[in-house]
Design an enzyme around this catalytic site. Structure first.
Site, PDB file in Angstrom:
ATOM      1  N   ASP A 142       0.854  -1.195   0.000  1.00  0.00           N
ATOM      2  CA  ASP A 142       0.000   0.000   0.000  1.00  0.00           C
ATOM      3  C   ASP A 142       0.886   1.240   0.000  1.00  0.00           C
ATOM      4  O   ASP A 142       2.053   1.198   0.402  1.00  0.00           O
ATOM      5  CB  ASP A 142      -0.946   0.006   1.195  1.00  0.00           C
ATOM      6  CG  ASP A 142      -0.239   0.256   2.515  1.00  0.00           C
ATOM      7  OD1 ASP A 142       0.668  -0.524   2.846  1.00  0.00           O
ATOM      8  OD2 ASP A 142      -0.586   1.233   3.217  1.00  0.00           O
ATOM      9  N   GLU A 195      -0.184  -0.482   5.752  1.00  0.00           N
ATOM     10  CA  GLU A 195       0.815   0.102   6.659  1.00  0.00           C
ATOM     11  C   GLU A 195       0.698   1.616   6.714  1.00  0.00           C
ATOM     12  O   GLU A 195       0.796   2.223   7.787  1.00  0.00           O
ATOM     13  CB  GLU A 195       2.218  -0.306   6.205  1.00  0.00           C
ATOM     14  CG  GLU A 195       3.312   0.030   7.208  1.00  0.00           C
ATOM     15  CD  GLU A 195       3.861   1.439   7.087  1.00  0.00           C
ATOM     16  OE1 GLU A 195       4.460   1.934   8.054  1.00  0.00           O
ATOM     17  OE2 GLU A 195       3.668   2.072   6.023  1.00  0.00           O
TER      18      GLU A 195
END
Length: 451
Positions: free
Chosen positions: A92, A156
């Site tokens: 991500d 994250e």
């Protein structure tokens, strides 16, 4: 297996690495599904899963984590009786923010002046490719000498804790003798560095209300309490005159004893405008690695364009507090919330809501894994000694893993050196760093297997 053969293999794989990173960067995998389609993150997760399967990983799975995102897991068996190493990265990314500030499209990997530019190229899709390169180099030179687990997180950057919660619910999944977190970076491009400390963080939303509704500033201004002005007073109370963070009861005098960060180098890295002073006291390393730091991330209030002559009835801010090692993030949150309440003027109604938290981290740099990494980095970086640095950012998963597996060694390396401009416009990765760190990781796995 010689170090030269590993280096030659990695060098030969760099065109493939660029092609793969191009594919991975193309996914707009921001784990905020109000901004970007969930399908973009799912596409990136599937890309990672397919890449692991192609390398012979077993038990490859898309893990549905409690925050509604997916992390990718795989296991590559090594020789019988070998040690187990967990390799971490995340797919991500941060949103591109001001796309107009990008020289090239943020989700198209573009080579320019010797770097590869694109959102996530360094943080941390490049870390995924780094792990793949290291493993391919070992497979081409006698095989992977350890059992390898790979976990690639899907949220994250959002700090929503999905993988942490999943790991706590399935503690057997990520057990390992050593964990390599590929989400840090060298202190300088070309200077081999492991990150030995991380600041934790807390995110608190602050709401201030004073009126039932907005009022005409001509008719009521001067006596009617302005919620936005009250909020500004609160936020200003979080900093001393020199810009140091001042949260009542929170210590702010810790010292950093390791690698120092020269002020002029910091000014250049941070792109501080001429004549503008740095804030805080102590060394730069003290300020960014060893002490708490508050940042106002956003304020909800009327924009300048279209603003009306009104006294504001309510205003809201999102406040981040970075928490240094040795300080408990939960206790820091309580102190921050109490400070906000105590410094709200005029009896205004104030409420706080914590929306994210991660504990700080300190590694045991005396462990055998660090000796193995130091030897590997010295070879990969042609005799340069490995340095130890802090990182002001947070990787909350580190503390979760340290708590779950207290005997496991944790190392932090990666591609996010200062020129990478992670989280900013024109994020880019140095292919030289990708190549050298992939060599270092491969040699580390070989060294560690023999230690």
């Amino acid at each position: 297996m010689s170090s030269n053969s590993v280096a030659e293999t990695v060098a030969s794989l760099m065109p493939r690495a660029k092609a793969e990173l191009t594919e991975l960067v193309a996914f707009k995998s921001v784990a905020d599904f109000d901004q970007y389609p969930r399908s973009e993150s799912e596409g990136a997760a599937n890309w990672v899963a397919d890449a692991l399967r192609a390398e012979g990983f077993q038990d490859v799975a898309l893990l549905d984590t409690p925050d509604g995102t997916q992390s990718v897991y795989g296991f590559l068996p090594g020789p019988e009786g070998a040690k187990t190493v967990l390799l971490y990265a995340h797919y991500d990314v941060q949103p591109p923010l001001d796309e107009a500030a990008w020289v090239s499209p943020p989700f198209e990997l573009t080579e320019r002046d010797g770097r590869w530019y694109g959102r996530g190229s360094a943080d941390c899709k490049g870390g995924v490719v780094m792990h793949l390169l290291a493993l391919r180099a070992l497979k081409a030179n006698g095989g992977v000498p350890v059992h390898v687990k790979v976990i690639v997180e899907g949220s994250e950057e959002q700090g929503t804790g999905g993988l942490q919660a999943y790991a706590e619910e399935h503690p057997e999944l990520l057990t390992a003798d050593t964990i390599v977190i590929g989400d840090a970076g060298n202190f300088r491009a070309g200077l081999p560095t492991v990150t030995s400390t991380l600041r934790g963080m807390t995110l608190v939303r602050v709401q201030v209300d004073t009126l039932e509704g907005n009022l005409h500033s001509g008719q009521f201004g001067g006596a009617a309490p302005d919620a936005l002005a009250a909020l500004i007073r609160v936020l200003d109370s979080l900093r001393a005159e020199d810009g140091s963070t001042t949260v009542d009861g929170l210590a702010d005098d810790a010292r950093w004893d390791g690698l120092q960060y020269e002020e002029e180098a910091f000014r250049e890295d941070a792109k501080v405008l001429g004549g503008v002073e740095l804030i805080g006291s102590g060394t730069v390393a003290d300020r960014v690695w060893a002490r708490p730091a508050v940042t106002v991330l956003g304020i909800d209030c009327p924009p300048v364009v279209g603003a009306t002559p009104s006294v504001q009835a309510g205003a809201r801010a999102l406040v981040s507090l970075r928490v240094p090692p040795g300080m408990d993030a939960a206790e820091a949150t309580k102190l921050l919330e109490a400070h906000v309440v105590a410094h709200t003027p005029w009896g205004a109604r104030v409420s706080t809501e914590q929306i994210g938290e991660g504990q700080p981290f300190r590694a045991d740099t005396s462990s055998p894994a660090y000796a193995s990494m130091a030897e590997a980095m010295s070879v990969a970086y042609e005799g340069q000694e490995m340095q130890y640095a802090g990182m002001g950012g947070s990787i909350p998963l580190c503390n979760t893993l340290a708590s779950l597996y207290p005997r496991t060694e944790i190392l932090l390396i990666g591609l996010s050196e200062p020129e990478a401009q992670i989280h900013a416009a024109n994020e880019g990765v140095s292919p030289d760093e990708l190549e050298r760190l992939s060599i270092a990781e491969a040699l580390f796995l070989r060294n560690y297997a023999a230690s």
